[in-house]
Design a protein around this motif. Structure first.
Motif, PDB file in Angstrom:
ATOM      1  N   UNK A 141       0.933  -1.152  -0.198  1.00 53.84           N
ATOM      2  CA  UNK A 141       0.018  -0.110   0.032  1.00 53.84           C
ATOM      3  C   UNK A 141       0.998   1.332   0.212  1.00 53.84           C
ATOM      4  N   UNK A 142       0.694   2.161  -0.962  1.00 55.38           N
ATOM      5  CA  UNK A 142       1.703   3.201  -1.178  1.00 55.38           C
ATOM      6  C   UNK A 142       0.523   4.550  -0.532  1.00 55.38           C
ATOM      7  N   UNK A 143       1.169   5.186   0.258  1.00 49.48           N
ATOM      8  CA  UNK A 143       0.562   6.438   0.611  1.00 49.48           C
ATOM      9  C   UNK A 143       1.222   7.640   0.267  1.00 49.48           C
ATOM     10  N   UNK A 144       0.443   8.709  -0.184  1.00 47.40           N
ATOM     11  CA  UNK A 144       1.232   9.766  -0.796  1.00 47.40           C
ATOM     12  C   UNK A 144       0.443  11.105  -0.139  1.00 47.40           C
ATOM     13  N   UNK A 145       1.407  11.667   0.674  1.00 47.23           N
ATOM     14  CA  UNK A 145       1.065  12.897   1.342  1.00 47.23           C
ATOM     15  C   UNK A 145       0.321  14.015   0.300  1.00 47.23           C
ATOM     16  N   UNK A 146      -0.918  14.765   0.709  1.00 45.19           N
ATOM     17  CA  UNK A 146      -1.529  15.492  -0.204  1.00 45.19           C
ATOM     18  C   UNK A 146      -1.998  16.795   0.683  1.00 45.19           C
ATOM     19  N   UNK A 147      -1.936  17.961   0.085  1.00 45.56           N
ATOM     20  CA  UNK A 147      -2.491  19.048   0.931  1.00 45.56           C
ATOM     21  C   UNK A 147      -3.959  19.062   0.736  1.00 45.56           C
ATOM     22  N   UNK A 148      -4.613  19.109   2.075  1.00 44.43           N
ATOM     23  CA  UNK A 148      -5.833  18.838   2.054  1.00 44.43           C
ATOM     24  C   UNK A 148      -6.696  20.035   2.810  1.00 44.43           C
ATOM     25  N   UNK A 149      -5.946  21.218   2.706  1.00 46.64           N
ATOM     26  CA  UNK A 149      -6.604  22.502   3.439  1.00 46.64           C
ATOM     27  C   UNK A 149      -7.831  22.708   2.597  1.00 46.64           C
ATOM     28  N   UNK A 150      -7.755  22.667   1.317  1.00 49.26           N
ATOM     29  CA  UNK A 150      -8.877  23.276   0.522  1.00 49.26           C
ATOM     30  C   UNK A 150      -9.872  22.296   0.557  1.00 49.26           C
ATOM     31  N   UNK A 151      -9.794  20.855   0.748  1.00 49.20           N
ATOM     32  CA  UNK A 151     -10.489  19.796   0.782  1.00 49.20           C
ATOM     33  C   UNK A 151     -11.357  20.143   1.813  1.00 49.20           C
ATOM     34  N   UNK A 152     -10.679  20.298   3.166  1.00 48.37           N
ATOM     35  CA  UNK A 152     -11.302  20.468   4.429  1.00 48.37           C
ATOM     36  C   UNK A 152     -12.244  21.535   4.511  1.00 48.37           C
ATOM     37  N   UNK A 153     -11.504  22.702   3.831  1.00 50.97           N
ATOM     38  CA  UNK A 153     -12.452  24.032   3.960  1.00 50.97           C
ATOM     39  C   UNK A 153     -13.567  24.001   3.127  1.00 50.97           C
ATOM     40  N   UNK A 154     -13.626  23.123   1.817  1.00 48.42           N
ATOM     41  CA  UNK A 154     -14.760  22.903   1.254  1.00 48.42           C
ATOM     42  C   UNK A 154     -15.841  22.326   2.211  1.00 48.42           C
ATOM     43  N   UNK A 155     -15.525  21.157   2.597  1.00 46.58           N
ATOM     44  CA  UNK A 155     -16.589  20.442   3.241  1.00 46.58           C
ATOM     45  C   UNK A 155     -17.162  21.248   4.632  1.00 46.58           C
ATOM     46  N   UNK A 156     -16.192  22.038   5.166  1.00 47.31           N
ATOM     47  CA  UNK A 156     -16.560  22.674   6.406  1.00 47.31           C
ATOM     48  C   UNK A 156     -17.419  23.909   5.752  1.00 47.31           C
ATOM     49  N   UNK A 157     -17.347  24.763   4.691  1.00 44.52           N
ATOM     50  CA  UNK A 157     -18.003  25.501   4.217  1.00 44.52           C
ATOM     51  C   UNK A 157     -19.569  25.064   3.725  1.00 44.52           C
ATOM     52  N   UNK A 158     -19.400  24.030   2.973  1.00 46.81           N
ATOM     53  CA  UNK A 158     -20.560  23.353   2.524  1.00 46.81           C
ATOM     54  C   UNK A 158     -21.449  22.950   3.645  1.00 46.81           C
ATOM     55  N   UNK A 159     -20.906  22.410   4.635  1.00 42.06           N
ATOM     56  CA  UNK A 159     -21.749  21.706   6.025  1.00 42.06           C
ATOM     57  C   UNK A 159     -22.123  23.031   6.908  1.00 42.06           C
TER      58      UNK A 159
END
Length: 176
Positions: A141-159
């Protein structure tokens, strides 16, 4: 002899090898994973199948919560514009509630976990650049680090917008 692209190991890559030296190998594998996550390695390769599968499932559940929060929140927000008035509440309340609940669950269970900064890599082109030839397993299993600040901001904003719409609907309902 020149090194090929395949032989070059990324500088910021951690490999958790499937080596059973003692009776507490599982704890050792988990410790190595925790160390790699806390070191914020850009790539983590997990050889032990049980640990890799468990980690991939954890990431998949977090992704599912995120996507469910965004999609149900969007359904809640666009329902008043697309549906007749008598049907709006039948869509708005359940979808808004699901969006807020998923965002809260993600925030409580996943947001503080360093594993949420990683995604499982499935792209064979990207995988071919990694030092997978030296592993003892054919299915790491290969994990790659991703910047998720925009993803979190999107779901927090929509919610948050869905929660505000629900609060407004309840307020309208109460003043009638």
């Amino acid at each position: 002899m020149a090194e090929t692209e395949r032989d070059v190991q990324p500088v910021d890559c951690a490999i958790i090898h499937n080596i059973y030296d003692n009776g507490s190998a599982r704890e050792h594998f988990e410790f190595e994973l925790d160390q790699a996550l806390e070191a914020k390695r850009s790539i983590i390769i997990i050889e032990p199948a049980h640990l890799g599968d468990e980690t991939a499932r954890w990431i998949t559940v977090g992704n599912c919560l995120h996507k469910t929060s965004v999609l149900s929140g969007m359904a809640c927000l666009v329902a008043p514009a697309l549906l007749p008035n008598q049907a709006v509440n039948f869509v708005t309340f359940p979808t808004g509630t699901v969006s807020v609940a998923c965002a809260l669950l993600y925030g409580v269970s996943w947001q503080s976990d360093p594993c949420c900064k990683y995604q499982v890599e499935y792209d064979t082109r990207n995988l071919s650049r990694l030092p997978l030839h030296s592993l003892t397993t054919a299915t790491p299993v290969v994990l790659v680090r991703k910047d998720d600040k925009y993803r979190k901001a999107l779901h927090n904003l929509v919610a948050g917008l869905a929660a505000a719409l629900l609060a407004y609907k309840v307020y309208q309902w109460c003043i009638r």
